[in-house]
Design an enzyme around this catalytic site. Structure first.
Site, PDB file in Angstrom:
ATOM      1  N   ASP A   1      13.528 -57.693 -49.120  1.00  0.00           N
ATOM      2  CA  ASP A   1      14.870 -58.477 -48.637  1.00  0.00           C
ATOM      3  C   ASP A   1      15.792 -57.693 -47.973  1.00  0.00           C
ATOM      4  O   ASP A   1      16.117 -58.166 -46.896  1.00  0.00           O
ATOM      5  CB  ASP A   1      15.458 -59.079 -50.041  1.00  0.00           C
TER       6      ASP A   1
ATOM      7  N   ASP B   1      12.072 -65.330 -54.368  1.00  0.00           N
ATOM      8  CA  ASP B   1      13.029 -66.166 -54.771  1.00  0.00           C
ATOM      9  C   ASP B   1      13.550 -66.961 -53.511  1.00  0.00           C
ATOM     10  O   ASP B   1      14.192 -67.877 -53.702  1.00  0.00           O
ATOM     11  CB  ASP B   1      14.411 -65.027 -55.187  1.00  0.00           C
ATOM     12  N   HIS B   2      13.617 -66.465 -52.339  1.00  0.00           N
ATOM     13  CA  HIS B   2      13.937 -67.487 -51.113  1.00  0.00           C
ATOM     14  C   HIS B   2      13.041 -66.872 -49.828  1.00  0.00           C
ATOM     15  O   HIS B   2      12.297 -65.868 -49.972  1.00  0.00           O
ATOM     16  CB  HIS B   2      15.350 -67.167 -50.828  1.00  0.00           C
TER      17      HIS B   2
ATOM     18  N   SER C   1      18.899 -59.898 -58.843  1.00  0.00           N
ATOM     19  CA  SER C   1      17.295 -60.296 -59.533  1.00  0.00           C
ATOM     20  C   SER C   1      17.201 -59.884 -60.774  1.00  0.00           C
ATOM     21  O   SER C   1      17.015 -60.756 -61.906  1.00  0.00           O
ATOM     22  CB  SER C   1      16.288 -59.968 -58.552  1.00  0.00           C
TER      23      SER C   1
ATOM     24  N   HIS D   1      19.057 -65.679 -45.273  1.00  0.00           N
ATOM     25  CA  HIS D   1      18.085 -66.111 -45.851  1.00  0.00           C
ATOM     26  C   HIS D   1      17.500 -67.475 -45.248  1.00  0.00           C
ATOM     27  O   HIS D   1      18.385 -67.846 -44.397  1.00  0.00           O
ATOM     28  CB  HIS D   1      18.234 -66.689 -47.390  1.00  0.00           C
TER      29      HIS D   1
ATOM     30  N   HIS E   1      21.465 -55.351 -59.916  1.00  0.00           N
ATOM     31  CA  HIS E   1      21.416 -56.302 -58.843  1.00  0.00           C
ATOM     32  C   HIS E   1      21.209 -57.563 -59.399  1.00  0.00           C
ATOM     33  O   HIS E   1      20.647 -57.876 -60.460  1.00  0.00           O
ATOM     34  CB  HIS E   1      20.504 -55.762 -57.867  1.00  0.00           C
TER      35      HIS E   1
ATOM     36  N   SER F   1      19.962 -64.572 -54.161  1.00  0.00           N
ATOM     37  CA  SER F   1      19.125 -63.910 -55.315  1.00  0.00           C
ATOM     38  C   SER F   1      19.587 -63.990 -56.587  1.00  0.00           C
ATOM     39  O   SER F   1      19.094 -63.953 -57.622  1.00  0.00           O
ATOM     40  CB  SER F   1      18.778 -62.569 -54.728  1.00  0.00           C
TER      41      SER F   1
END
Length: 545
Positions: free
Chosen positions: A379, A420-421, A212, A499, A210, A147
């Site tokens: 997530d 993001d993923h 992000s 991920h 964090h 992230s």
């Protein structure tokens, strides 16, 4: 200017190869800094054992009878084609831009959330957006991203290395000195917006320091350097490396942000000297500083800076009398929505409430705003193989998007939704229509039920495999199978589920939303948003003055 466009759809199927993750994605300090104790006593009456799959009487689609006819599907297809043909390109300049980031929100997560929220055929709010594309998420040095490098891509327009934030790929992870070179720093679309006279803000369900959210303002060689203690633990000097919390207070970009809402108070107060507002415990800092108090003082004379740490105070904030708002509602991440509901945590705001208040404040600027919103705990649920948390957080995320889309006109407000993923989560088997998404999909050759939701890896392995017997455990015999925090099966054991490396979807609505169709690199996203809003130093939709 509007014009009708044609649509060409190309569908491809690909196989991906997983790549190991280096570290805990969201809280790799569990041993040194354990989470707050969970005093919730799961009540079996509210978490019954799972029902039998495929039994009569399962919920049916509201169109169940019609779905059995040829005409229903032909009419449905005709209506969809007519809707696509009626789409127009909106080429207005975007006064406002809101980017919604569902952290770890893979395409399978969206599909499962759809079933959970209302049925296989019922789209989530953002799935109704007229334009959809695909984003490639890899880092410069990793096939499967984290992230941090992705935040650098979708917020600053430059790809970087795994676990680094706001710097280019010349900066290796954990390098104490490389990020001190300002030529490696990347600027975010939030900064571009503020330089153009707009306001900007952050809303997240994670810590505001964090990976992000810090992509909006931080420049750092390691995402875990959220406070000075962890800078020291990696052998660097806090006198030379500004941790992420300090950058939020004193950095180039964050002090100008109009609104910052999320969690993470622990990164701002000392572990020995100070006590948390709610828990009475110390924070994580080791430098004796109380950065929340410093933030309150770090403004010009007469500027109204407000800090809140509970929902009632947030709801009482007057948008027209607040110059800067900082809200942190937990020592670490905001609680899961299911915990908020089932544990009666009334002073925890929902993501929708935070978005509503943030946009109220940002809307006071007549020149518009850029807002970054993260549904960050999707997530976290996946990392722990706790699919109920992840999927419920996705539905809450969709609610916040629906609120924003209804609140602001498509004529002048661009809303972009993406992830993001991906994750290693799988939506598979052959469950019947209407079957509980969290239940079994069928029975394996070993005579034991298997779940609709499973993971390629994670701690769920231990719950679902009896290593001594060499057999799978029977989920129907698990008393906690219906619990919010139940771990779903994983194929192999790792500390945290990893991920996934496949592309993620991008959904867009509003001015220049048609730019977001097709397949493109993740770092292109902020450049397209900037084009629509006429901000930044790149291409712009409006003529230069």
């Amino acid at each position: 200017m509007y014009r009708t466009v044609g649509i060409v759809l190309i569908v491809t199927i690909a196989l991906g190869v997983a790549h190991p993750s280096l570290s805990d994605e969201y809280d790799n300090d569990k041993v040194q800094h354990p989470r707050l104790p969970d005093d919730y006593d799961s009540d079996k009456r509210h978490h019954p054992r799972l029902p039998d799959e495929n039994k009569p009487g399962l919920p049916k689609s509201k169109n169940a009878e019609q779905e059995q006819t040829i005409e229903y599907w032909r009419n449905q297809a005709k209506a969809t084609v007519e809707k696509l043909l009626a789409k127009k390109e909106n080429t207005n300049v975007a006064k406002n831009v809101i980017m919604f980031l569902g952290d770890g929100m893979s395409i399978s997560t969206v599909a499962m959330a759809r079933v959970y929220a209302g049925g296989e055929e019922k789209p989530l709010s953002f799935e109704e957006f007229p334009f959809i594309g695909m984003s490639k998420t890899y880092c410069v040095n990793y096939q499967v991203a984290d992230s941090a490098c992705t935040a650098t891509a979708y917020l600053t327009g430059v790809k970087g290395n795994y676990e680094t934030i706001g710097v280019n790929a010349h900066v290796p992870v954990r390098d104490c000195n490389a990020a001190r070179n300002r030529t490696t720093h990347t600027s975010s679309i939030g900064q571009w917006a503020m330089d153009a006279g707009k306001d900007a803000g952050i809303v997240t369900t994670t810590r505001v320091t964090h990976a992000s959210p810090s992509g909006m303002y931080a420049h750092i060689a390691f995402r875990d350097w959220e406070d000075d203690y962890w800078v020291q633990m990696d052998g660097c000097s806090p006198n030379e490396v500004d941790d992420i919390a300090e950058q939020l207070v004193y950095g180039e970009t964050a002090p100008r942000l109009r609104v910052i809402l999320g969690g993470g108070r622990r990164e701002f107060i000392d572990r020995e000297i100070h006590q948390d507002y709610e828990t009475g415990r110390g924070g994580y800092r080791s430098d004796g500083r109380h950065l929340i108090n410093e933030w309150l003082k770090n403004g010009p004379v007469g500027q109204n800076r407000t800090f809140v740490w509970k929902r009632s105070d947030l709801m009482a904030v007057d948008p027209h009398r607040t110059d800067r708002l900082l809200g942190m509602f937990e020592p670490s991440h905001c609680v899961y929505n299911l915990d908020r509901v089932h544990k009666n945590l009334d002073e925890e705001p929902t993501l929708s409430e935070m978005v509503d208040k943030a946009t109220d404040i940002l809307s006071t600027n007549p020149d518009g705003f850029f807002l970054f919103v993260e549904g960050g705990r999707i997530d976290h649920g996946h990392h722990d193989n706790q699919a109920r948390y992840a999927i419920d957080e996705t539905v809450e995320f969709a609610k916040a998007i629906e609120l924003a889309r209804k609140k602001f006109s498509e004529e002048d407000t661009l809303i972009v939704v993406t992830s993001d993923h991906s994750h290693s989560v799988s939506f598979s088997g052959y469950p019947s229509r209407g079957q509980d998404i969290f239940g079994p999909a069928g029975t394996g050759k070993d005579g034991i039920p298997y779940m609709t939701i499973s993971y390629a890896n994670g701690l769920g392995f231990y719950k679902h495999v009896d290593e001594a017997k060499g057999t799978r455990a029977n989920v129907r015999e698990m008393e906690d199978a219906g619990a919010d925090d139940f771990r779903f099966p994983a194929m192999l054991p790792v500390e945290l589920e990893t991920h996934g490396g496949e592309d993620v979807a991008v959904y867009a609505s509003g001015p220049w939303a048609h730019l977001f169709t097709g397949s493109y690199e993740q770092n292109v996203i902020p450049h397209m948003m900037a084009y629509a809003a006429c901000i930044g130093n790149g291409l712009k939709a409006c003529p230069e003055n």
